[in-house]
Each structure stands twice: as structure tokens, then as C-alpha cells.
Motif scaffolding. Structure first.
Motif, PDB file in Angstrom:
ATOM      1  N   LEU B  38      26.817  -1.285  -0.170  1.00 33.10           N
ATOM      2  CA  LEU B  38      28.077  -2.103  -0.964  1.00 33.10           C
ATOM      3  C   LEU B  38      28.684  -3.339   0.397  1.00 33.10           C
ATOM      4  O   LEU B  38      29.124  -4.325  -0.207  1.00 33.10           O
ATOM      5  N   VAL B  39      28.417  -2.945   1.490  1.00 32.79           N
ATOM      6  CA  VAL B  39      28.932  -3.825   2.660  1.00 32.79           C
ATOM      7  C   VAL B  39      27.970  -4.829   2.544  1.00 32.79           C
ATOM      8  O   VAL B  39      28.494  -6.227   2.548  1.00 32.79           O
ATOM      9  N   GLY B  40      26.434  -4.608   2.531  1.00 35.27           N
ATOM     10  CA  GLY B  40      25.678  -5.765   2.222  1.00 35.27           C
ATOM     11  C   GLY B  40      26.091  -6.631   0.931  1.00 35.27           C
ATOM     12  O   GLY B  40      25.921  -7.657   1.197  1.00 35.27           O
ATOM     13  N   THR B  42      28.803  -6.906  -0.507  1.00 31.16           N
ATOM     14  CA  THR B  42      30.022  -7.996  -0.076  1.00 31.16           C
ATOM     15  C   THR B  42      29.437  -9.500   0.893  1.00 31.16           C
ATOM     16  O   THR B  42      29.934 -10.350   0.469  1.00 31.16           O
ATOM     17  N   ILE B  43      28.807  -9.108   1.875  1.00 30.82           N
ATOM     18  CA  ILE B  43      28.145  -9.964   2.557  1.00 30.82           C
ATOM     19  C   ILE B  43      27.489 -11.022   1.715  1.00 30.82           C
ATOM     20  O   ILE B  43      27.597 -12.084   1.981  1.00 30.82           O
ATOM     21  N   THR B  46      29.748 -12.939  -0.343  1.00 36.83           N
ATOM     22  CA  THR B  46      30.427 -14.159   0.365  1.00 36.83           C
ATOM     23  C   THR B  46      29.452 -15.387   0.668  1.00 36.83           C
ATOM     24  O   THR B  46      29.879 -16.487   0.786  1.00 36.83           O
ATOM     25  N   LEU B 121      33.357  -4.166  -6.950  1.00 42.44           N
ATOM     26  CA  LEU B 121      33.544  -3.148  -6.002  1.00 42.44           C
ATOM     27  C   LEU B 121      34.140  -1.999  -6.269  1.00 42.44           C
ATOM     28  O   LEU B 121      33.608  -0.811  -5.871  1.00 42.44           O
TER      29      LEU B 121
ATOM     30  N   LEU D  21      27.165  -3.785  10.061  1.00 44.19           N
ATOM     31  CA  LEU D  21      25.936  -3.263   9.156  1.00 44.19           C
ATOM     32  C   LEU D  21      25.410  -2.204  10.264  1.00 44.19           C
ATOM     33  O   LEU D  21      24.421  -1.400   9.874  1.00 44.19           O
ATOM     34  N   LEU D  33      34.405  -5.239   8.236  1.00 48.27           N
ATOM     35  CA  LEU D  33      34.232  -6.218   6.947  1.00 48.27           C
ATOM     36  C   LEU D  33      35.722  -6.578   6.939  1.00 48.27           C
ATOM     37  O   LEU D  33      35.765  -7.693   6.212  1.00 48.27           O
ATOM     38  N   TYR D  36      35.703  -9.552   8.791  1.00 49.90           N
ATOM     39  CA  TYR D  36      34.748 -10.767   8.388  1.00 49.90           C
ATOM     40  C   TYR D  36      35.478 -11.300   7.131  1.00 49.90           C
ATOM     41  O   TYR D  36      35.537 -12.585   6.959  1.00 49.90           O
TER      42      TYR D  36
END
Lengths: 261, 156, 110, 81, 122
Positions: B38-40, B42-43, B46, B121, D21, D33, D36
Motif C-alpha cells: 500500500l505504501v508503494g 501511495t507513491i 503521487t 487507501l 520502502l 510516508l 513524503y
């Protein structure tokens, strides 16, 4: 899997980078997206030059969001509402033991000392009214400065999240219960759709606000658009507030709405 | 060096968008943990928004909010006039130069995308909590192993 | 006078942005989670300042001051949530593993 | 658009994306994050997209970090990679 | 003009304090001392820089529309002054509860361990 991921990423990256070379220079005012192709101007130029005459709203983004592309925004709001509803379908456990939300036993007193509760509680008691007032300002002042329904709604939802973090989830749910926030979410959508349907009732297209000057006192066609935008933003803010707090309360208590984070 | 001058320097924002997108995509494919995925995501999201906003940038432009409400106050114009030339021509409602304001259309499209992104999310996080309730783990390989051992956890 | 102060704003903004690098270094090397949270808190406060600086550089402070205010109001929610999390879980000495775990050292260095 | 800000922020952005990551502690990953999100808000502010930056400020500072921490609280903090 | 000079002095002072906070954040040995440097220096430097820009806005303080900007900048100062120490306190408390040990020099006395022991007995 690692090698496949690396190859797929590299392939996509090379493909995209080869396309990047054909783009217009970064920051070029005469690129096709900014100035149109040939002698046909881009639609964004129309927005910049004519928005103020059309709607008397200096913030072009708000005007495009709520008026020119109002249909789009209406269904974005519906998507947010649907996300909130699907949280209930996924996580909310209705069959479990029913814990009364405002019961004193539900308050977690395990690790926190009193000093924690006093200092953070005092700060949050000072801050939360200011945050809510600021959120209302952001919603109402979105015509003249950055802001609007989405931002104000998120800030208003964050103020309830802050209440739930500073005290506990039961306190926040005592003020903004499940029934209330679901109602508020539905009301927000209905306000937005109501403005659209009102235009249809007056024999215009959906979300064509100009005609609303017939039922709004002391407005002309231009100011009717401006005022209708404010109403629409209020609807968006209601839905976003409700859904943000709904997502937080379900995620932080794993769908049981008893002990928060 | 020639490549750098013709291809990278004029497009550096686009290059960074591709790099961020590759980071996000790589994380979504290869990471084992669902939260990391999920972090990936979000990146990745963006990165897309960065691409759109970069399209709308015009060098030397200001933010897409007109300054009309300042015209009501003659005092402000007088206070501003004593430094520099009176560049009031583009403040005139009849002659708004589109090159002086950033392109508002990508901003509108991306503004809703951010809020929709955070609600999706939330849905994804709810799904991962639900998975943890059923399988007791967030690691992809462990979940797959438990599914292979017999789908008892799926049924109830 | 206006242009000259715009230059001051850009220089101050550059210095402030470059000074975000030390908290970023702390974020990169850790060693514990709460060190990173402290650095995040600092970057958050500096973001509110930087927004005002960017507003002065654009000469439209009246537009940028609103969301600098939003940052000043909302910035501590994240660190408050992290603090609540660390309160409610059992003490782990700052790492994700118990201190006697076998690869507690490995989790310290990314 | 202010070019020197743009370049510095983009470099920081790539660093934070990679680090969020790489760490194995999910609480750290969530907070990074958050950084970020702060940096990308700055990026949009200096590119002139004030409304997008405002949305990102409200979402990144107030909401999304809290959502992820809430999920980590109910699942597990340690990640295998 | 005098406003601008005062503003530049305040901004420079803020940057110097932030430099101190940044150096402390890198150089200090353990979490508690880093927090000490970061919390104080960060709050003060933010206040000074924003105050500098507020004074720059003060220069056309003649009843025009910029009064509200000045007041909003002061409000940012007030809220940073309120929230930043609170979050510092919360994080320090969380670090203590999480069981982080301070770095003690040779022959030093670890008062934190003593309090922890007595707390555990209660």
C-alpha cells in the motif's frame, strides 16, 4: 518474483522515459496542454480568461471544480461515500458482543498515566474548536482563496479524529455517533444532487446553476452560479467529514467501535 | 552530455515522475507485506499526480487565483505601486493573460483524486485488517500457504 | 524593495530546505522508530514555515497562509497517533522486535 | 515555479520514497510516508497548484498517517522485507 | 525599510537556531538528548522565521486588506507554540513508555532505570 518485478519495472520505465523525450519543455507556456494546438485555444485558457465574467469567483479551481465540471465532482463525492459504505461491509462486525459506546468501562485506562491525559487533553480542548472553526472558514472562503469542500471536510474530520485520539473513541462517538455520521454523509450527497435536480425542475440541464436565480432572492444569473457553488461545496464537506470519521472509527477499533487507538 | 542537455534538463520533473513510478511499481510487485504494497501504491499515485501537475506548470506564472478582489481596495494598489512599475494591466478583468496563471485544469482533476485516493487507501487498509483477522498474517507467502493447506479460514 | 525581499525569501527558503537534510539523515539511519518520528515532527513544522516562504516568493502570501495555518493546526495529529500507539503496545525498546529477538539488530539497519 | 526549490525537493522526495520502502518497521515506514507527503505538498505549492497542495496538507498531516497507524495497531508492526 | 531590516534579522536568527537544532539532532548520542535539542530549537526557529515574515507584512499596515495576513501569521506562531511542545511531550512520554534506555557515561547514574524499577513494583 523478484526478477520478474525488476524486469517489468525496467520495461515500464524505459517505455515511459522514451515517451518523456517527446514532451514539451517543462514549464513551457505554449505547450499543447497549456495553449492548445495551432489556432485552436485550449479549454484551460477559456477557464482562465472567462471564469470571472461567468461566475464572479476569483479562484478558478473552485469554479471549474464545482461548476464547469460539477458532474465529475458529484460522482467523485459518490465514490468517497461508496468507500465509506464498503468499509462497513468489510470490517463492521454486527454480530459480536454489543459494547455501549459511552459506557465508562469502555475507556481504556491500561498504560496511560494521568499526566498524559491532562497535558494532551488540555491542548486538544483548546485546539479542537479552533480547528473546526478554521474548517468552516475553509469551506466558506473557498471562492477567494485556496480551499473548498474537500479540504474543509478533511480538516473537520481530522478534528473529530483528534478528539478520539486525545480522549478515546467513545467520547468522539458520543458526540458524532454512527447514526449521525451516516446520516450526514447521505445528506451531503443529497444536497449536491438536489442542486442538480433543482435545475432540472426549472427546465434546464442537470447542474446548470444559472437558472437558480429565479428562486434565489436578489441574485442575477452570475451570482446564482457563485452561490450554488457554495451550496455544493457544503454538501461535499458534509460527505467528506462523515466518511473520514467513519473510516477512522472503524479502522481504529477493528470494526467493533469500542476501544479506539 | 548532449543527451543530458537535450533530454534530461528540460524534462527533469518528468524524469523524477518516471523514477517515482518505477519505485512504486517495483514495491507493489515484489514486496511481501501488504502494508508495504500500500505504501508503494501511495507513491505510485503521487507519481501520477506529479505528472499531471507538471503538465500544467508555466514558467513565470502565478497561482490560478485571480486578484480581482484587490481592485476594490485602491489603497493596496497605491501601496504596491511604489515599488516597481504599475503592472496593473493584467489585473484588468477584460485582459487576463492566460500565460500569467498556471493551468487550472490538471489541478481540478488531481484535487479530487487525492481525496478519493485516501478513501480507497482506507478501504484497502480495512481489507488488510480483515485478512489479518482471518489468516493471522499480512505476509503474502504465509497467506498463500495457509490457503493451500485448506481453505478453512476462507469459509467462515 | 519588493523584489529585494523576494530574493531574501528565496535564499532563506533554500537554506531552510537544505537544513531539512539533517532530519532526513536522522530519518534514514534511525536507529529507533521514535527517533524517526521526532525527525518527522521537525520536518512537519518546517513545512509550515516553508509554505509561508514560498508565499512571499510568489508575492501572494494571503493565499499561502491558509494552509500553513492548516499545517500548524494539524501537524501534531500524526505524532500524537504514534505516541498513542507506543503507549498501547508493550515496551519494545524502540524497535519492532522485542530486544532479545534474534534479528533485533537487523531491524535497526534498513 | 521556483526552480532551485523544485530540484532540492525532488531529490529529497526520491530519498524518502526509497527509505520508506526499505525499513522493516512498519511504524517507521508510515512516518516516513508522512515526510513524503509533507515534501510533496511543498512541491505542489511551489509549482503553483495551491488547491492540490492544500488538499495534500489536510490529508497527509491529518488523516492518512492516522489510518495506517490504526491498521498497524490491529495487525503487526514487523514486516519481513 | 526599518521593518525589512528587523525582518531579515529575525529570519537569520531563526535559521541559526534551526542550524543548532539540526546539529544537535545529528550529534547527540541518544533519543532523549536529541529530543531535547530538536524540540526547543525547532519551535523557536519556526517562531522567529514566521515572525520575521509577519513583520515584513506589517510594512503596509495602513488599514488595507493585509491586516488579516498579519493576524494569520501571528495565529500560526501561536498554534506552533501550542502544538509543538505538546507533541514533544507526547513523544518523550511514548519513548519512556517504550523502554528506551538513555546513554550514560562511565560512572554516571541512570536515574531512569531506578524510577522504572520502583514503578514496576507499584
Amino acid at each position: 518474483m523478484k526478477w520478474f518485478g525488476l524486469i517489468a519495472t525496467a520495461f515500464t520505465g524505459i517505455l515511459l522515459l522514451s515517451a518523456v523525450g517527446d514532451f514539451a519543455r517543462f514549464g513551457d507556456p505554449h505547450s499543447p496542454a497549456n495553449a492548445g494546438v495551432g489556432d485552436r485555444p485550449s479549454v484551460s485558457q477559456y477557464y482562465i480568461t472567462d471564469t470571472y465574467a461567468d461566475t464572479k469567483v476569483p479562484n478558478i479551481v473552485t469554479a471549474v471544480l464545482a461548476d464547469y465540471r460539477g458532474y465529475d465532482t458529484m460522482f467523485e463525492t459518490v465514490v468517497i461515500f461508496a468507500a465509506g459504505i464498503s468499509i462497513f461491509a468489510i470490517l463492521r462486525s454486527l454480530g459480536g458482543p454489543v459494547v455501549p459506546v459511552s459506557h465508562p468501562q469502555a475507556i481504556d485506562t491500561s498504560v496511560d498515566g494521568d499526566h498524559q491525559r491532562i497535558i494532551i487533553g488540555t491542548t486538544c480542548r483548546l485546539m479542537i474548536p479552533v480547528i473546526q472553526l478554521f474548517a468552516l472558514y475553509v469551506v466558506a472562503h473557498g471562492h477567494h482563496s485556496p480551499g473548498g469542500g474537500f479540504q474543509g471536510g478533511v480538516i473537520l474530520g481530522a478534528s473529530f479524529i483528534l478528539l478520539a485520539l486525545a480522549k478515546d473513541l467513545g467520547t468522539a462517538l458520543g458526540r458524532f455517533s454512527e447514526k449521525r455520521y451516516l446520516t450526514l454523509g447521505c445528506v451531503g450527497i443529497m444536497i449536491y444532487a438536489g442542486f442538480g435536480l433543482l435545475c432540472q425542475a426549472l427546465e434546464r440541464n442537470l447542474l446548470d446553476y444559472e437558472i437558480l436565480h429565479r428562486i434565489m432572492p436578489a441574485t442575477d444569473a452570475v451570482m446564482a452560479r457563485s452561490h450554488s457553488m457554495l451550496g455544493v461545496e457544503v454538501g461535499v464537506a458534509f460527505t467528506v467529514t462523515a466518511i473520514m470519521f467513519a473510516i477512522y472509527s472503524n479502522l481504529s477499533s477493528n470494526g467493533r467501535l469500542d476501544h479506539g487507538l | 552530455m548532449e543527451f543530458l542537455k537535450t533530454s534530461v534538463i528540460p524534462h527533469f520533473n518528468y524524469w523524477v515522475y518516471v523514477i517515482l513510478m518505477m519505485i512504486g511499481l517495483h514495491a507493489m510487485i515484489t514486496k511481501n507485506n501488504l502494508i508495504k504494497k500500500l505504501v508503494g501504491m501511495t507513491i505510485f499515485q503521487t507519481a501520477i499526480i506529479l505528472f499531471y501537475v507538471s503538465i500544467g506548470v508555466k514558467s513565470g506564472s502565478t497561482i490560478p487565483i485571480l486578484e480581482h478582489h484587490h481592485d476594490d481596495h485602491a489603497e493596496v494598489a497605491a501601496a504596491d505601486a511604489h515599488h516597481g512599475e504599475p503592472a496593473e494591466s493584467d489585473h484588468d478583468s477584460d485582459a487576463v493573460n492566460p500565460d500569467h496563471f498556471a493551468n487550472p485544469l490538471p489541478h481540478v482533476l488531481m484535487l479530487t483524486a487525492i481525496v478519493v485516493g485516501v478513501s480507497t487507501l482506507g478501504v484497502a487498509l480495512a481489507v488488510s485488517q480483515s485478512i489479518f483477522k482471518d489468516f493471522g498474517s499480512l505476509e503474502e507467502d504465509e497467506i498463500l500457504e495457509k490457503i493451500k493447506q485448506g481453505g478453512a479460514a476462507i469459509d467462515d | 524593495m519588493g523584489e529585494y525581499f523576494e530574493l531574501v525569501a528565496i535564499v532563506a527558503g533554500m537554506v531552510l530546505l537544505l537544513l531539512i537534510a539533517p532530519p532526513l539523515y536522522r530519518i534514514v539511519i534511525g536507529p529507533t522508530a521514535i527517533d524517526r518520528i521526532v525527525a518527522v515532527n521537525i520536518v512537519g513544522t518546517k513545512t509550515a514555515v516553508m509554505l509561508v516562504v514560498i508565499g512571499v516568493a510568489f508575492e501572494r502570501v494571503d493565499m499561502f497562509v491558509d494552509f500553513a495555518l492548516a499545517y500548524a493546526l494539524l501537524n501534531f495529529i500524526g505524532s500524537l497517533a504514534a505516541a498513542r500507539y507506543l503507549h498501547k503496545t508493550k515496551p519494545m525498546g524502540g524497535t519492532a522486535e522485542p530486544l532479545d529477538g534474534e534479528d533485533a539488530k537487523a531491524s535497526m539497519n534498513p | 515555479m521556483i526552480v532551485p526549490f523544485d530540484i532540492i525537493i525532488l531529490i529529497f522526495l526520491v530519498i524518502t520514497a526509497v527509505i520508506s520502502l526499505r525499513v522493516r518497521d512498519l511504524l517507521s515506514a508510515t512516518m516516513i510516508l508522512g515526510v513524503y507527503s509533507f515534501l510533496i505538498c511543498l512541491l505542489w505549492a511551489e509549482m503553483g497548484a495551491v488547491d492540490v497542495a492544500f488538499t495534500e496538507a489536510a490529508v497527509g498531516a491529518g488523516v492518512s498517517t492516522v489510518f495506517m497507524i490504526a491498521t498497524i495497531y490491529h495487525t503487526r508492526r514487523r514486516s519481513s522485507d | 525599510m526599518i521593518y525589512d531590516i528587523v525582518a531579515v534579522i529575525l529570519i537569520a536568527a531563526g535559521i541559526v537556531f534551526f542550524l543548532g537544532a539540526a546539529v544537535g539532532l545529528i550529534r547527540f548520542p541518544d533519543f532523549y538528548t536529541r529530543m531535547h535539542a530538536a524540540g526547543k530549537g525547532d519551535t523557536l526557529s519556526s517562531l522567529l522565521v514566521i515572525l520575521g515574515f509577519a513583520i515584513h507584512e506589517f510594512r503596509h499596515f495602513d488599514g488595507s486588506g493585509d491586516v488579516i495576513v498579519f493576524l494569520k501569521l501571528l495565529a500560526i506562531c501561536a498554534f506552533i507554540m501550542l502544538t509543538s511542545p505538546t507533541s514533544t511531550h507526547a513523544l518523550m512520554d511514548a519513548g519512556y513508555e517504550d523502554g528506551i534506555e538513555p546513554v550514560i557515561g562511565e560512572g554516571g547514574e541512570n536515574a531512569l532505570a531506578e524510577t522504572r524499577k520502583t514503578r514496576k513494583k507499584d
